[in-house]
Structures are given as structure tokens and as C-alpha cells.
Design an enzyme around this catalytic site. Structure first.
Site, mmCIF file in Angstrom:
data_model
loop_
_atom_site.group_PDB
_atom_site.id
_atom_site.type_symbol
_atom_site.label_atom_id
_atom_site.label_comp_id
_atom_site.label_asym_id
_atom_site.label_seq_id
_atom_site.Cartn_x
_atom_site.Cartn_y
_atom_site.Cartn_z
ATOM 1 N N LYS A 13 0.814 -1.217 0.000
ATOM 2 C CA LYS A 13 0.000 0.000 0.000
ATOM 3 C C LYS A 13 0.849 1.270 0.000
ATOM 4 O O LYS A 13 0.562 2.211 -0.742
ATOM 5 C CB LYS A 13 -0.936 0.026 1.212
ATOM 6 N N ARG A 88 -9.445 1.693 9.089
ATOM 7 C CA ARG A 88 -9.048 0.302 9.334
ATOM 8 C C ARG A 88 -10.218 -0.526 9.863
ATOM 9 O O ARG A 88 -10.057 -1.719 10.108
ATOM 10 C CB ARG A 88 -7.850 0.239 10.278
ATOM 11 N N ARG A 127 12.674 -10.711 6.037
ATOM 12 C CA ARG A 127 13.622 -9.661 6.411
ATOM 13 C C ARG A 127 14.649 -10.160 7.426
ATOM 14 O O ARG A 127 14.299 -10.771 8.426
ATOM 15 C CB ARG A 127 12.868 -8.461 6.989
ATOM 16 N N ARG A 160 14.209 -10.489 13.494
ATOM 17 C CA ARG A 160 13.435 -10.019 14.639
ATOM 18 C C ARG A 160 12.274 -10.969 14.905
ATOM 19 O O ARG A 160 11.744 -11.599 13.999
ATOM 20 C CB ARG A 160 12.880 -8.617 14.361
ATOM 21 N N ARG A 171 -0.168 -11.917 13.072
ATOM 22 C CA ARG A 171 -0.369 -10.479 12.882
ATOM 23 C C ARG A 171 -1.285 -10.212 11.692
ATOM 24 O O ARG A 171 -2.119 -9.303 11.731
ATOM 25 C CB ARG A 171 0.991 -9.810 12.682
#
Length: 212
Positions: A13, A88, A127, A160, A171
Site C-alpha cells: 500500500k 481500518r 527480512r 526479529r 499479525r
């Protein structure tokens, strides 16, 4: 023209919003930028929002809506804007509808970028970060020459906790646009769904076509 850009984390986005803004001249209003501006300027709303942001929690609707209404009241938003990260949920969508209706406007397009869960997990969990120099890598898009080793300084790469696949999946379920929000725009006749798994330029072009 007022445009809402919807999609799950990792759908692209932010990147697409910048491209659309550059191509159309529309003002790009990012919820994240809005929060950071208020926190930086230490406004009343910024202080309230920071209480939640500092704990890694979502800012409550009431504060987010007040920030958004203040932002679209400025002169640079009178000709239209593109909202990235807002609304949202359904309550925020209704508040936006009411605010725009008060000035004789409405959401003209709600653009939903769709990406499969599997692809989103691959994008978001790829990542890796160098412990020594902080350089970022992505196992698909920008991998190191040697797995686990930084090209720049030879440091060890780590992931992480919130980038790990199992955490990303959890999530995603919490942060996807809810079904009632999507249905709200579908019923209004302004929803357009865009396949976000195509090449970047093709997604941009499809979004621009949907705006027309």
C-alpha cells in the site's frame, strides 16, 4: 476525488500510494505520517496517541478519527486526497463518510489490493538484519551473498521476533481489512479489487485504471 487504499500488511500500500500520488497529484495522507507529525509537534492528540504507540498498541479509533478530521480540514486536502492506512474498521469508515458528506463529498473509490496469505508471509518474514551494521536484507528480494552473513561488514544476520513466519501469520489475521469494512464499500459501489501479486508496475497501472 477521495480515495481509500485498503490491503493487508505487505500488500504494498505505501509504495503504491506514493506512485499514485505522483501520477495523479492527489494528496497522500498516511496514518503513520499523521501520527508521527502530531507526536513530533507534541500536540494534545500526539501526546494521547503516543501513550499507545510507545507500548506497541493500536491508537484508539477516537484519537485516530480526530487526527484524520483535523488533517482533511486543511487547505491542501480540499481538492481531494488518498487515504493510506485509514479507515481500518467500519466505525472509522462511517466517520470518514460523515466528514466528507458535510462538505458535499464522498469516498469515490476504495481500492483493495489483494495478496494471498502465503505470499504475504513470504514478503513479511523474509527480512534479516545485520547485528553489527544494521543493514537490511530480504531472502527473496535482496539476499546476502552468503546465507546469514552481511555483505558489507561480515556480521551475523538475525531475524526479529515479529518477522518470524508464525508471528507474521498471527499479525496478518489481526490486521487484514475486516469483512464488514470491505462490504461497506462494496455496497456503496466504490470498491475495486486489484491483484497485488503482479509486478509492481502492473499493479500501479491497474490502480490508476480503477481510479479513472
Amino acid at each position: 476525488m477521495y480515495i481509500v487504499l485498503l490491503g493487508p500488511p505487505g500488500a504494498g500500500k505505501g509504495t503504491q500510494a506514493q506512485r499514485i500520488a505522483a501520477a495523479t497529484g492527489l494528496l497522500h495522507i498516511s496514518t503513520g505520517d499523521m501520527f508521527r507529525e502530531h507526536v513530533k509537534n507534541n500536540t494534545e492528540l500526539g501526546q494521547l496517541a503516543n501513550q499507545y504507540m510507545s507500548r506497541g498498541e493500536l491508537v484508539p479509533d477516537e484519537i485516530t478519527i480526530r487526527m484524520l478530521l483535523e488533517r482533511i480540514s486543511r487547505d491542501d486536502a480540499q481538492a481531494g486526497a488518498m487515504f493510506d492506512g485509514f479507515p481500518r474498521n467500519l466505525a472509522q469508515a462511517i466517520a470518514l463518510d460523515q466528514a466528507l458528506a458535510s462538505r458535499g463529498a464522498r469516498v469515490d473509490r476504495a481500492l483493495l489490493i489483494t495478496v494471498s496469505d502465503e505470499e504475504l508471509v513470504n514478503r513479511l518474514s523474509g527480512r534479516w538484519i545485520c547485528r553489527q551494521c544494521g543493514r537490511l536484507y530480504h531472502q527473496q528480494n535482496d539476499p546476502p551473498q552468503k546465507p546469514g552473513i552481511c555483505d558489507t561488514c561480515g556480521g551475523q544476520l538475525y531475524q526479529r521476533d515479529d518477522d518470524k513466519p508464525e508471528v507474521v501469520r498471527e499479525r496478518l489475521q489481526k490486521q487484514k481489512p475486516p469483512a464488514d469494512l470491505i462490504q461497506h464499500y462494496r455496497q456503496a459501489g466504490v470498491l475495486r479489487e486489484i491483484d497485488g501479486q503482479r509486478p509492481l508496475d502492473e499493479v500501479t497501472q491497474a490502480l490508476l485504471e480503477a481510479i479513472k
